[in-house]
Scaffold this active site. Structure first.
Site, short mmCIF file in Angstrom:
data_model
loop_
_atom_site.label_atom_id
_atom_site.label_comp_id
_atom_site.label_asym_id
_atom_site.label_seq_id
_atom_site.Cartn_x
_atom_site.Cartn_y
_atom_site.Cartn_z
N CYS A 3 0.85 -1.19 0.00
CA CYS A 3 0.00 0.00 0.00
C CYS A 3 0.88 1.24 0.00
O CYS A 3 1.56 1.52 0.99
CB CYS A 3 -0.93 0.01 1.21
SG CYS A 3 -1.97 1.49 1.31
N CYS A 11 -2.03 7.46 5.12
CA CYS A 11 -3.14 6.71 5.71
C CYS A 11 -2.56 5.55 6.50
O CYS A 11 -1.82 4.73 5.94
CB CYS A 11 -4.10 6.19 4.63
SG CYS A 11 -5.44 5.16 5.31
N CYS A 14 -4.79 0.79 8.39
CA CYS A 14 -4.41 -0.62 8.52
C CYS A 14 -3.21 -0.70 9.47
O CYS A 14 -2.06 -0.87 9.05
CB CYS A 14 -4.09 -1.21 7.16
SG CYS A 14 -5.49 -1.29 6.05
N GLN A 206 -22.49 -6.90 6.06
CA GLN A 206 -21.08 -7.08 6.37
C GLN A 206 -20.21 -6.58 5.22
O GLN A 206 -20.53 -6.77 4.05
CB GLN A 206 -20.77 -8.56 6.63
CG GLN A 206 -21.49 -9.15 7.82
CD GLN A 206 -20.88 -8.74 9.15
OE1 GLN A 206 -19.95 -7.94 9.21
NE2 GLN A 206 -21.39 -9.29 10.23
N CYS A 328 -18.98 -8.56 17.17
CA CYS A 328 -17.81 -7.84 16.65
C CYS A 328 -17.07 -7.13 17.76
O CYS A 328 -16.18 -6.31 17.49
CB CYS A 328 -18.25 -6.84 15.57
SG CYS A 328 -19.38 -5.56 16.18
#
Length: 368
Positions: A3, A11, A14, A206, A328
């Site tokens: 990435c 960013c 993640c 989802q 979750c």
């Protein structure tokens, strides 16, 4: 996963990207196992490491001629993330056309620092068949005539099954508002395990379709293992759990607060001829508290806050023999389990909906 946004430090969503994926799964498994009572765990369900997201939630900034689609930097400026490697290929392919549409329709991106502009977010969902749902989150209805005027061009360029405008007038960090204005189409069909689940603009689904399919399959296996013939699907959404169970001959009642989601689930049940599946709009806790007799199985799939003490207390006292709990948030799950000591976890499974983050999905079977 490679990435260039992460490498350039523009960013860092993640946060676990630098961890090998096997280590990510191990860490998540240890996290959920430590937080919950000891129980047998089945092997975790892994995800594809990239191109797994079926939804792009893009903050719109910049200018009408050169909009950015992505996130905001600390000063409120736009950071363009159109090539995010998490997005399904159809989403990545669609975003440049949507950026051009913003310019053609004269949609002014909303400036957070200046509190002016119209277009706040662009929400795009791709079905497994490659069709799109496109939602424009606007500050007001001012831009609706221009959206309608230019929409035919967008429909000719992209496979848009559903388009709508959502009105969110408040200056606060809220993704969308309560009012949805239809522009084109009605539902996006999400094919999951051979079921055509209908998704309408304000319905939850989802984000990881493949792992969601595994989640539903595992729930069906658990229900079959305990011989359930009747079930409630509480917080049922568009009916993912309930419709899978009904297809196996289980009598199902699904309860969901979103009327749009209930309408979608009802449409799917009708198309499949599942006459034993009924879906109701209402509060899951209120529904359970008003019933005198429990089914063989209760499936709960609550938001992050969990089912809460009232519903947990009802389940504890109800005599229901088995519960399938999809969570979750393992911390709220642990609190709910503590309020249901008679329902013991007998099987657990981690499903990795969100690689490269610490987020997790857990499916437990509880037995009295």
């Amino acid at each position: 996963m490679d990435c260039h946004y992460y490498d350039a430090a523009v960013c860092r969503s993640c946060r676990w990207l630098e961890r090998p994926y096997a280590d990510q799964l191990t860490a998540k498994q240890e996290r959920v196992a430590t937080a919950l009572p000891a129980l047998p765990w089945r092997p975790p369900v892994a995800s594809a490491q990239e191109r797994f997201r079926n939804k792009a939630k893009m903050v719109v900034a910049g200018t009408t001629a050169e909009p950015t689609l992505g996130i905001l930097d600390p000063r409120g400026g736009g950071v363009d993330l159109r090539e995010c490697p998490l997005h399904a290929p159809g989403l990545t392919a669609a975003l440049p056309a949507l950026a051009r549409f913003i310019g053609a329709a004269g949609l002014t991106p909303y400036s957070v620092p200046e509190r002016r502009g119209e277009l706040k977010h662009l929400l795009v969902t791709e079905s497994p068949d490659g069709e799109l749902m496109v939602r424009f989150v606007l500050r007001s209805s001012e831009a609706l005539p221009r959206l309608r005027k230019h929409l035919p061009v967008l429909l000719g360029e992209l496979p848009v099954a559903v388009a709508s405008a959502n009105l969110q007038p408040d200056h606060k960090a809220v993704l969308e508002g309560p009012e949805e204005v239809p522009l084109h189409g009605d539902t996006l069909t999400m094919q999951v395990n051979g079921l055509g689940l209908h998704l309408r603009p304000q319905s939850f689904f989802q984000t990881n379709t493949d792992v969601a399919a595994a989640l539903y399959r595992h729930a069906v296996d658990l229900a079959g293992s305990v011989g359930a013939t009747s079930a409630w699907d509480l917080y049922c959404g568009v009916g993912g759990f309930g419709l899978h169970l009904a297809r196996e001959g289980v009598r199902v009642v699904g309860v969901e607060s979103s009327e749009q989601a209930v309408e979608s689930a009802t449409i799917t049940a009708g198309e499949l001829g599942l006459s034993e599946a009924e879906f109701l709009a209402g509060d899951a806790t209120a529904y359970a508290l008003a019933r005198g007799e429990a089914p063989d199985l209760v499936v709960v799939n609550p938001p992050r806050r969990g089912i809460g003490p009232e519903l947990a207390g009802w389940l504890e006292a109800s005599g229901v023999s088995h519960v399938v709990y999809s969570s979750c948030n393992v911390d709220s799950l642990a609190r709910d389990l503590a309020a249901m000591p008679s329902l013991r976890p007998v099987s657990g499974r981690l499903l990795d909906m969100f690689p490269h983050t610490d987020h997790h999905e857990v499916l437990l079977l509880l037995a009295r």
